[in-house]
Design an enzyme around this catalytic site. Structure first.
Site, PDB file in Angstrom:
ATOM      1  N   CYS A 191       0.817  -1.220   0.000  1.00  0.00           N
ATOM      2  CA  CYS A 191       0.000   0.000   0.000  1.00  0.00           C
ATOM      3  C   CYS A 191       0.853   1.273   0.000  1.00  0.00           C
ATOM      4  O   CYS A 191       1.588   1.522  -0.920  1.00  0.00           O
ATOM      5  CB  CYS A 191      -0.913   0.011   1.207  1.00  0.00           C
ATOM      6  SG  CYS A 191      -2.495  -0.645   0.861  1.00  0.00           S
ATOM      7  N   ARG A 203     -11.744   5.503  -5.167  1.00  0.00           N
ATOM      8  CA  ARG A 203     -11.064   4.663  -4.205  1.00  0.00           C
ATOM      9  C   ARG A 203     -11.347   3.203  -4.548  1.00  0.00           C
ATOM     10  O   ARG A 203     -12.472   2.843  -4.872  1.00  0.00           O
ATOM     11  CB  ARG A 203     -11.591   4.983  -2.803  1.00  0.00           C
ATOM     12  CG  ARG A 203     -10.614   4.600  -1.733  1.00  0.00           C
ATOM     13  CD  ARG A 203     -10.899   5.219  -0.379  1.00  0.00           C
ATOM     14  NE  ARG A 203      -9.948   4.621   0.546  1.00  0.00           N
ATOM     15  CZ  ARG A 203      -8.716   5.082   0.745  1.00  0.00           C
ATOM     16  NH1 ARG A 203      -8.311   6.173   0.125  1.00  0.00           N
ATOM     17  NH2 ARG A 203      -7.899   4.462   1.570  1.00  0.00           N
ATOM     18  N   HIS A 260      -3.563  -5.235   0.790  1.00  0.00           N
ATOM     19  CA  HIS A 260      -3.389  -4.430   1.969  1.00  0.00           C
ATOM     20  C   HIS A 260      -3.243  -5.290   3.225  1.00  0.00           C
ATOM     21  O   HIS A 260      -3.793  -6.383   3.272  1.00  0.00           O
ATOM     22  CB  HIS A 260      -4.610  -3.522   1.930  1.00  0.00           C
ATOM     23  CG  HIS A 260      -5.279  -3.151   3.159  1.00  0.00           C
ATOM     24  ND1 HIS A 260      -5.417  -1.847   3.498  1.00  0.00           N
ATOM     25  CD2 HIS A 260      -5.888  -3.863   4.128  1.00  0.00           C
ATOM     26  CE1 HIS A 260      -6.096  -1.770   4.613  1.00  0.00           C
ATOM     27  NE2 HIS A 260      -6.392  -2.956   5.015  1.00  0.00           N
TER      28      HIS A 260
END
Ligand SMILES: [Zn+2]
EC number: 6.3.5.13
Lengths: 236, 418
Positions: A96, A130, A194
């Protein structure tokens, strides 16, 4: 470090700045999968106020919010330890925000490009939307990892330069740009998977170990493999 | 509240009607649907309903439902209270709470962290109570540093009196922007989200606990006038007087909620001697801490929604012989991402009999395996209890820790226990 009797040094970079959500999982699973094969490990937590040791074997970087990301990049650049370790051939696994800052440039919250650590030939910026949700991707066959699964939660978009290669091709989810996910260059890997990417993908954890200690015996399938299959089935 | 404009009166009445319909048809407690309908008719309804009342807003990542209940209980000493005790903590829930109690001159409103700035503006709240901020449901919630910044800006623009936990650096930084503040030493067990200075990003110096300061910009823990001593179960008030808490709610986390509640009650003019007896009567909050007796076993229900919550729950587990059942889901209300499991240290469960269940029990299984905690898989609490009773007939107590929807499923299975 081809001798398995010596200790595997896992360096966790800046858990105070880069550890948004579950990044500790990568440290724990790497340590466990090494120790199950009789490889002793040592975990070094490096705070953002401390120098980065250069003699580690595997360096782990996690996710972070906008401002901690900028601070982490500034401090890593000023410190220089991570770059020297990577040049020495250490393994780096960055997730990330960590993925973005080990690249050449990354974007701040206004999408202005800022200089990264420069150990992975990628350039990141911010997308319009996003990317949040389960992600599935097929890793470059050259790495022998197969299909990986994870959770992404980022607004980054990453372009890969000539010195690096895409880590994988996306099957579901966004990753770098909707077609590829992550990047690698030598033994440096960056990914948008992530948090606990290694627990969810035991084969990826084993790749990092192989890079450092050479061939390792397989482990009997356990909950990591079960979870991997369960998440693949749920996501596809 | 008789001066409520006609349109607002109509909206409030419509909302109440929808809420009782929702309750009567068994679809919920009505706090959300009622408010939603009322808002359609009068968008300024929250401001209209709040006018003339002394409102307190309570926000935090953990403990806001319980603290709201403690504060409401204490303030009933003064008079009637409007409060969203079912935990509907967004504006629709606030509207329902205020509309249902038109005569109450005090409102005690649990407020979702993200909605705090908006609700503060609309209600013109006189007191804002802030306890803690930590990682929680990152797939849908804001990043917490950003959240703290928004709190800070909203407080700077308000006239509110803040009652805040000085031991949480993010909370303190937000609260320092308010025009008036009461600082409480309420403790902070989960520190993983506050190693860095909220002002400049410097690595905070955090010793001796609970002191903290930033060596780079000088931001430091505010001077506190209320403090808590967990070891002796006592609170010290601003006059230096100590008070035994003696709550029925278990654990240090609830002591922390209670000292905050006492400081809030004081902002309304209530002394601890007046507030405490009412706070002590509470033994469970919306099913949390409730014990149900089934198959001859006392089963205690603990809710833990995020890493800080799990840490608090582990701290109040019964002695090591008591088995524990863990249940984790990842529905929208829980957050779809289970990454947070890796932020929880499960090694404290070693030596205990552990069952794992829930929709994401495989995630939990891998997590426990990694921490070398032996466990068994179960499909339900009932199944785990049956197995336990067969193998260990002398078992009399079991603790259950579950995240949000997993908790609600268990609660429903035992008849929506309060
Ligand atoms: Zn500072």
């Amino acid at each position: 470090m081809s001798d398995t009797s010596s200790t595997l040094r896992i360096v966790w970079i800046y858990p105070d700045l880069l550890s948004t959500y579950g990044d500790r999982g990568n440290v724990l699973i790497l340590r466990r999968r090494a120790e199950l094969r009789g490889i002793p490990t040592e975990v070094v937590r490096v705070h953002s106020s401390d120098p980065v040791p250069e003699e580690g074997d595997v360096y782990l970087l996690g996710g972070g919010e906008d401002r901690p990301q900028i601070l982490a990049a500034q401090r890593l650049r000023a410190d220089g330890g991570l770059k020297r370790a990577a040049e020495r051939g250490a393994v780096v696994f960055a997730v990330c925000a960590g993925y973005q800052i080990i690249g050449e440039t990354y974007g701040d919250d206004q999408n202005n490009p800022l200089p990264g650590v420069g150990i992975l030939d990628v350039r990141s910026g911010r997308g319009d939307t996003r990317a949040v949700g389960e992600i599935v991707a097929d890793v470059d066959p050259a790495l022998g990892v197969g299909r990986i699964t994870g959770f992404e939660n980022h607004q980054g978009r990453t372009a890969i330069g000539p010195a690096a290669r895409p880590l994988s091709t996306t099957v579901r989810g966004v990753g770098n740009d909707g077609t590829t996910e992550g990047a690698y260059q030598g033994t440096v890997i960056g990914t948008y998977l992530h948090g606990p990417a290694l627990p969810r993908n035991p084969a990826l954890a084993d790749l990092l170990l192989r890079w450092r200690v050479g061939e390792i015996p397989p482990l009997p399938p356990s909950w990591g493999e079960r979870l991997h299959e369960e998440r693949l089935a749920a996501a596809l | 509240m008789s001066e409520l404009p006609l349109r607002a009166q109509l909206a409030a009445a419509l909302g109440r009607g929808a809420a009782s319909l929702s309750r009567a048809t068994g679809r919920g407690d009505g706090s959300v649907i009622g408010g939603r309908i009322a808002l359609k008719v009068e968008p300024n309804l929250l401001a209209e309903l709040a006018r003339g009342r002394r409102i307190a807003l309570i926000s935090a990542t953990n403990g806001k439902t319980t603290t709201t209940r403690l504060i409401a209980a204490a303030l009933r000493e003064i008079g009637e209270i409007a409060t969203n005790e079912h935990g509907a903590n967004m504006p629709t829930g606030h509207i329902t709470a205020l509309a249902n109690n038109p005569k109450a001159l005090i409102g005690v409103l649990e407020t979702d962290e993200k909605y705090l700035p908006q609700v503060l503006r609309e209600t013109n709240a006189v007191v804002v109570v802030l306890m803690n901020l930590s990682r929680d449901q990152m797939d849908r919630a804001s990043e917490i540093n950003l959240l703290a910044k928004k709190w800070r800006e909203a407080l700077a623009a308000s006239q509110a009196h803040v009652v805040a936990n000085a031991d949480d650096p993010l909370v303190a930084w937000a609260g320092l922007a308010a025009p008036h503040a009461t600082w409480v030493a309420a403790g902070q067990r989960w520190k993983e989200d506050s190693w860095c200075c909220p002002e400049c990003g410097g690595h905070l110096k955090r010793d001796p606990d609970p002191h903290w300061e930033c060596p780079e910009c000088g931001l430091s823990r505010p001077y506190t006038t209320w403090s808590l001593d967990n070891a002796t179960d006592t609170v010290t008030d601003p006059e230096g007087k100590t008070h035994r808490l003696q709550l029925r709610l278990p654990g240090d986390a609830n002591r922390s909620n209670a000292v905050i509640a006492l400081a809030t009650a004081a902002a309304y003019g209530l002394r601890p001697e007046q507030a405490l007896p009412r706070m002590r009567e509470i033994e469970s909050v919306a099913g949390r801490y409730t014990s149900i007796v089934t198959k001859g076993v006392e089963v205690r229900l603990l809710l833990a929604k995020n890493p800080a919550g799990w840490l608090e729950s582990f701290a109040i587990l019964d002695p090591p012989r008591v088995p524990v059942i863990l249940s984790v889901n990842a529905q929208v209300a829980d957050g779809r991402d289970t990454s947070w499991l890796w932020d929880v240290d499960y090694t404290v469960l070693r030596g205990r009999r552990v069952f794992v269940m829930g929709e994401r029990r495989t995630d939990l299984a891998l997590r426990l395996e990694t921490d070398e905690v032996p466990f068994e898989i179960a499909d339900s609490v009932d199944q785990a209890l049956t197995r336990l009773k067969t193998e260990q007939p002398d078992i009399t107590k079991v603790d259950v820790i579950a995240n949000y929807t997993a908790f609600q499923q268990i609660r429903t299975a035992y008849g929506r226990v309060q």
